[in-house]
Design a protein around this motif. Structure first.
Motif, PDB file in Angstrom:
ATOM      1  N   ARG A  78      -0.815  -8.315 -12.506  1.00 10.51           N
ATOM      2  CA  ARG A  78      -0.758  -7.197 -11.562  1.00 10.51           C
ATOM      3  C   ARG A  78      -0.087  -7.745 -10.316  1.00 10.51           C
ATOM      4  N   GLY A  79       1.060  -7.204  -9.920  1.00 12.57           N
ATOM      5  CA  GLY A  79       1.744  -7.679  -8.722  1.00 12.57           C
ATOM      6  C   GLY A  79       1.005  -7.214  -7.475  1.00 12.57           C
ATOM      7  N   HIS A  80       0.812  -8.186  -6.538  1.00 13.08           N
ATOM      8  CA  HIS A  80       0.033  -7.853  -5.325  1.00 13.08           C
ATOM      9  C   HIS A  80       0.641  -8.640  -4.187  1.00 13.08           C
ATOM     10  N   THR A  81       1.091  -8.030  -3.127  1.00 10.12           N
ATOM     11  CA  THR A  81       1.281  -6.608  -2.917  1.00 10.12           C
ATOM     12  C   THR A  81       2.564  -6.430  -2.105  1.00 10.12           C
ATOM     13  N   LEU A  82       3.194  -5.308  -2.220  1.00 14.26           N
ATOM     14  CA  LEU A  82       4.531  -5.161  -1.632  1.00 14.26           C
ATOM     15  C   LEU A  82       4.508  -4.787  -0.143  1.00 14.26           C
ATOM     16  N   VAL A  83       3.789  -3.723   0.208  1.00 12.09           N
ATOM     17  CA  VAL A  83       3.763  -3.266   1.615  1.00 12.09           C
ATOM     18  C   VAL A  83       2.309  -3.240   2.105  1.00 12.09           C
ATOM     19  N   TRP A  84       2.036  -4.105   3.047  1.00 13.10           N
ATOM     20  CA  TRP A  84       0.671  -4.286   3.565  1.00 13.10           C
ATOM     21  C   TRP A  84       0.773  -4.669   5.025  1.00 13.10           C
ATOM     22  N   HIS A  85      -0.204  -4.364   5.848  1.00 15.54           N
ATOM     23  CA  HIS A  85      -0.118  -4.712   7.273  1.00 15.54           C
ATOM     24  C   HIS A  85      -0.461  -6.176   7.523  1.00 15.54           C
ATOM     25  N   VAL A 129      -3.755   1.287   3.526  1.00 14.01           N
ATOM     26  CA  VAL A 129      -3.000   2.060   4.519  1.00 14.01           C
ATOM     27  C   VAL A 129      -3.918   2.759   5.524  1.00 14.01           C
ATOM     28  N   PHE A 130      -5.232   2.846   5.232  1.00 16.89           N
ATOM     29  CA  PHE A 130      -6.112   3.636   6.109  1.00 16.89           C
ATOM     30  C   PHE A 130      -7.054   2.773   6.940  1.00 16.89           C
ATOM     31  N   ASN A 131      -7.352   3.286   8.116  1.00 15.07           N
ATOM     32  CA  ASN A 131      -8.470   2.749   8.896  1.00 15.07           C
ATOM     33  C   ASN A 131      -9.755   3.287   8.277  1.00 15.07           C
ATOM     34  N   ASP A 132     -10.905   2.746   8.681  1.00 17.71           N
ATOM     35  CA  ASP A 132     -12.167   3.188   8.084  1.00 17.71           C
ATOM     36  C   ASP A 132     -12.445   4.679   8.361  1.00 17.71           C
ATOM     37  N   ASP A 133     -11.865   5.221   9.432  1.00 14.17           N
ATOM     38  CA  ASP A 133     -12.119   6.639   9.756  1.00 14.17           C
ATOM     39  C   ASP A 133     -11.134   7.566   9.048  1.00 14.17           C
ATOM     40  N   GLY A 146       6.348   6.933   9.575  1.00  9.64           N
ATOM     41  CA  GLY A 146       5.335   7.929   9.210  1.00  9.64           C
ATOM     42  C   GLY A 146       4.845   7.669   7.787  1.00  9.64           C
ATOM     43  N   GLU A 147       4.081   8.610   7.234  1.00  7.44           N
ATOM     44  CA  GLU A 147       3.503   8.357   5.902  1.00  7.44           C
ATOM     45  C   GLU A 147       4.577   8.262   4.827  1.00  7.44           C
ATOM     46  N   GLU A 148       5.777   8.700   5.115  1.00  9.61           N
ATOM     47  CA  GLU A 148       6.862   8.621   4.116  1.00  9.61           C
ATOM     48  C   GLU A 148       7.269   7.180   3.801  1.00  9.61           C
ATOM     49  N   PHE A 149       6.717   6.215   4.544  1.00 14.60           N
ATOM     50  CA  PHE A 149       6.981   4.815   4.146  1.00 14.60           C
ATOM     51  C   PHE A 149       6.422   4.575   2.761  1.00 14.60           C
ATOM     52  N   TYR A 171      -9.611  -0.540  -0.011  1.00 15.98           N
ATOM     53  CA  TYR A 171     -11.037  -0.906  -0.065  1.00 15.98           C
ATOM     54  C   TYR A 171     -11.848   0.161   0.672  1.00 15.98           C
ATOM     55  N   GLY A 172     -13.168   0.066   0.561  1.00 10.46           N
ATOM     56  CA  GLY A 172     -14.043   0.987   1.299  1.00 10.46           C
ATOM     57  C   GLY A 172     -14.073   2.393   0.725  1.00 10.46           C
ATOM     58  N   MET A 173     -13.746   2.504  -0.577  1.00 10.21           N
ATOM     59  CA  MET A 173     -13.795   3.832  -1.218  1.00 10.21           C
ATOM     60  C   MET A 173     -14.986   3.911  -2.169  1.00 10.21           C
ATOM     61  N   ASP A 174     -15.999   3.026  -1.959  1.00  7.37           N
ATOM     62  CA  ASP A 174     -17.128   2.875  -2.880  1.00  7.37           C
ATOM     63  C   ASP A 174     -18.268   3.813  -2.521  1.00  7.37           C
ATOM     64  N   TYR A 175     -18.068   4.606  -1.439  1.00 11.48           N
ATOM     65  CA  TYR A 175     -19.127   5.509  -0.972  1.00 11.48           C
ATOM     66  C   TYR A 175     -18.436   6.700  -0.297  1.00 11.48           C
ATOM     67  N   ALA A 176     -19.152   7.809  -0.263  1.00 14.68           N
ATOM     68  CA  ALA A 176     -18.590   9.022   0.351  1.00 14.68           C
ATOM     69  C   ALA A 176     -18.266   8.747   1.814  1.00 14.68           C
ATOM     70  N   GLY A 177     -17.114   9.272   2.240  1.00 11.34           N
ATOM     71  CA  GLY A 177     -16.750   9.068   3.636  1.00 11.34           C
ATOM     72  C   GLY A 177     -15.294   9.414   3.871  1.00 11.34           C
ATOM     73  N   PRO A 178     -14.828   9.301   5.117  1.00  8.84           N
ATOM     74  CA  PRO A 178     -13.478   9.729   5.487  1.00  8.84           C
ATOM     75  C   PRO A 178     -12.368   8.940   4.795  1.00  8.84           C
ATOM     76  N   LYS A 179     -12.654   7.695   4.385  1.00  7.72           N
ATOM     77  CA  LYS A 179     -11.574   6.880   3.809  1.00  7.72           C
ATOM     78  C   LYS A 179     -11.199   7.392   2.415  1.00  7.72           C
ATOM     79  N   ILE A 180     -12.192   7.593   1.556  1.00  7.02           N
ATOM     80  CA  ILE A 180     -11.870   8.085   0.212  1.00  7.02           C
ATOM     81  C   ILE A 180     -11.355   9.522   0.295  1.00  7.02           C
ATOM     82  N   ASP A 181     -11.873  10.285   1.251  1.00  3.18           N
ATOM     83  CA  ASP A 181     -11.358  11.658   1.425  1.00  3.18           C
ATOM     84  C   ASP A 181      -9.875  11.614   1.795  1.00  3.18           C
TER      85      ASP A 181
END
Ligand code: G3I
Length: 314
Positions: A78-85, A129-133, A146-149, A171-181
């Motif tokens: 699995r190639g990891h990773t191309l575009v990351w902050h 790509v997302f902050n925790d909020d 913008g998000e078109e990147f 990461y952080g999509m293991d529980y209900a919240g704004p990130k997985i949404d």
């Protein structure tokens, strides 16, 4: 049978782990990597800072070592990773105009994905790509394009390797919240824009005591119709570690393994490490320890039995 063989017997594609130039030469680790796992994610050598540290200067010595090790041992990558902050060289972060950044992203992806064309099962095209909020991280990519990147990265990767599955990883999509949404809403927009995205990687870096929502949240990701994969599994235990906490960790590894087994679109699980002593956790999150299935002497922990029991059950 190995973890990988047991996953295949259950109709899954793989049980995986990370590998890099350190572990392919580490006694203890390399035997376990070869025996138990079938899919490998480079832990660091395929990241931008290691591959293109200066503009136009590509360093593939270490990434090639990983690819050759996988090929020699009949393993998938699995190639990891191309575009990351993170692990972005200063010269990329300093780019101030859209046209230059677009060209730089295209060049990086074309060169890296092109080099391993046809030999990579999937790419984590964009990572975290997302902050925790649930808002977008203010990376240089988001700030200038913008998000078109994200569209740019996926479209370039698909052209460079039409065979590879293209994933967004978070990461952080293991529980209900704004990130997985936010992820579900983003994926829906990408699909409506016909962006070539095939999978969602849920890193699944868990804290012992907080794993119960994993099955439900993984199902939500699968509701997009895309593949899902657990891409960076570890379950950290609050210090001081004791037998009672390790017994709980065993139950949690069983629950998470079952979450993938019970979800048709979950293609596989990748652990983020073999031995507790090589994990990123203790140095990054010092209140926690013992996140993996093998102890510092490469002995199997009870957590290993948790995975094995989930795989053995009908
Ligand atoms: O190999 C170099 C060494 O030559 C150099 O002297 C040293 C000092 O700079 O750095 C070494 O590279 C380090 C590399 O790990 C190998 O140990 C990097 O600094 C360090 O940043 C890198 O950390 C990795 C981290 O991602 C950042 O890339 C960890 O190994 C890796 O476990 C961690 O993994 C991330 C996933 O990619 C994304 N999800 C979260 C996960 C945990 O943070």
């Amino acid at each position: 049978a190995s973890f990988n063989e047991q996953m295949a017997a259950k109709g899954k594609l793989y049980f995986g782990n990370i590998v890099d130039t350190n572990t392919i030469v580490e006694n203890g680790a390399v035997e376990i990597l070869k025996t138990e796992f079938g899919m490998f994610t480079p832990e660091y050598s395929w990241k931008w800072a290691f591959i293109q540290p200066n503009q136009g200067e590509f360093k593939f010595e270490d990434s090639d070592k990983v690819m050759e090790w996988a090929a020699e041992n009949g393993k998938q990558i699995r190639g990891h990773t191309l575009v990351w902050h993170q692990n972005i060289p200063g010269w990329v972060d300093a780019i101030a105009d859209q046209a230059t950044l677009t060209q730089v992203v295209r060049d990086h992806i074309n060169t890296v994905v092109g080099r391993y064309q046809g030999r990579v099962y999937a790419w984590d095209v964009v990572n975290e790509v997302f902050n925790d909020d649930g808002t977008f991280r203010a990376s240089v990519f988001y700030r200038l394009l913008g998000e078109e990147f994200i569209d740019l990265a996926f479209q370039t990767a698909q052209a460079a390797d039409p065979k590879a599955k293209l994933y967004i990883n978070e990461y952080g999509m293991d529980y209900a919240g704004p990130k997985i949404d936010a992820m579900l809403a983003l994926v829906s927009r990408l699909q409506s824009r016909n962006v070539p995205i095939h999978g969602i990687g849920s890193q699944t870096h868990l804290t012992s005591g907080r794993v119960d929502e994993v099955p439900a949240q993984l199902k939500r990701l699968a509701s997009t119709g895309l593949e899902v994969a657990i891409t960076e599994l570890d379950i950290r235990v609050k210090r001081p570690v004791d037998d009672e906490k390790l017994a709980q960790q065993k139950q949690e590894y069983e629950l998470v393994t079952r979450a993938c087994l019970d979800l048709p679109s979950c293609v596989g699980i990748t652990m983020w490490g073999v031995s507790d002593k090589d994990s990123w956790i203790p140095s990054t999150l010092p209140d926690f320890d013992a996140p993996l299935l093998w102890d510092s002497g490469f002995g199997r922990k009870v957590a290993y039995q948790g995975v094995d029991e989930a795989l053995q059950r009908g």
